[in-house]
Design an enzyme around this catalytic site. Structure first.
Site, PDB file in Angstrom:
ATOM      1  N   VAL A  26       0.841  -1.203   0.000  1.00  0.00           N
ATOM      2  CA  VAL A  26       0.000   0.000   0.000  1.00  0.00           C
ATOM      3  C   VAL A  26       0.876   1.252   0.000  1.00  0.00           C
ATOM      4  O   VAL A  26       0.562   2.242  -0.655  1.00  0.00           O
ATOM      5  CB  VAL A  26      -0.962   0.004   1.211  1.00  0.00           C
ATOM      6  CG1 VAL A  26      -1.763   1.299   1.268  1.00  0.00           C
ATOM      7  CG2 VAL A  26      -1.902  -1.194   1.152  1.00  0.00           C
ATOM      8  N   CYS A  27       1.993   1.192   0.708  1.00  0.00           N
ATOM      9  CA  CYS A  27       2.864   2.367   0.875  1.00  0.00           C
ATOM     10  C   CYS A  27       3.269   3.022  -0.451  1.00  0.00           C
ATOM     11  O   CYS A  27       3.122   4.237  -0.602  1.00  0.00           O
ATOM     12  CB  CYS A  27       4.094   2.010   1.697  1.00  0.00           C
ATOM     13  SG  CYS A  27       3.714   1.421   3.359  1.00  0.00           S
TER      14      CYS A  27
END
Length: 187
Positions: free
Chosen positions: A46-47
């Protein structure tokens, strides 16, 4: 205890920006708006989607006089390696702070102690070094840079217009509210 309207604590950290390493302290934030954007770890899932989204909006933040600082408990060396190997992260022009000791992450209250990584915390800091917006998401929930940009504009508007507030979904140029006895029960 809420961090809203509290001054950020002193810190010193190494960062990666524009192909160079540099030292960052709380003094670098004074006099301008800043966003501290904590994320769990480099080379994850997700980062990079969040950081790329911020990179795509960075110019708009800059036009508002806002500096972006992404922060993870990785080192500045890891930030450079990620920047050099990921197409998404190569887009980043803002400062990537390494916080391997977790000092900054703990100062903002977003350290996941048993994992040694940060929660997804977003903090908007005003020109006086005071926190005006706090948002913390669970690890699996990515953030939206467009919504953050809207919130920064609202925070800047409120700071520049004492006595006015921005209602839900407020966008730049729309009507604000001036709280008063006359409005009680009429909204």
């Amino acid at each position: 205890m809420s961090l809203i309207n509290t001054e950020i604590k002193p810190f010193k950290a190494q960062a990666f920006k524009n192909g160079e390493f540099k030292e960052i302290t709380e003094a670098d934030l004074k006099g301008k708006w800043s966003v501290f954007f904590f994320y769990p770890a480099n080379f994850t899932f997700v980062c990079p989607t969040e950081l790329e989204d911020l990179a795509d909006k960075y110019e708009e933040f800059q036009k508002l006089g806002v500096e972006i600082y992404s922060v993870s408990t990785d080192t500045h060396f890891s930030h450079k390696a990620w920047h050099d190997t990921s197409e998404s992260i190569k887009k980043i022009k803002y400062t990537m702070i390494g916080d391997p000791t977790g000092t900054i992450t703990r100062n903002f209250g977003v350290m996941i102690e048993d994992e040694g990584i940060a929660d997804r915390g977003t903090f908007v800091i005003d020109t006086e070094g005071k926190i005006q917006i706090v948002e913390i998401n669970a690890g699996g929930i990515g953030r939206d840079a467009s919504e953050l940009l809207r919130k920064v504009k609202a925070a800047q508007y409120v700071a520049a217009h004492p006595g006015e507030v921005c209602p839900a979904k407020w966008k730049e140029g729309e009507k604000t509210l001036a709280p008063s006895l006359d409005l009680v029960g009429k909204i």
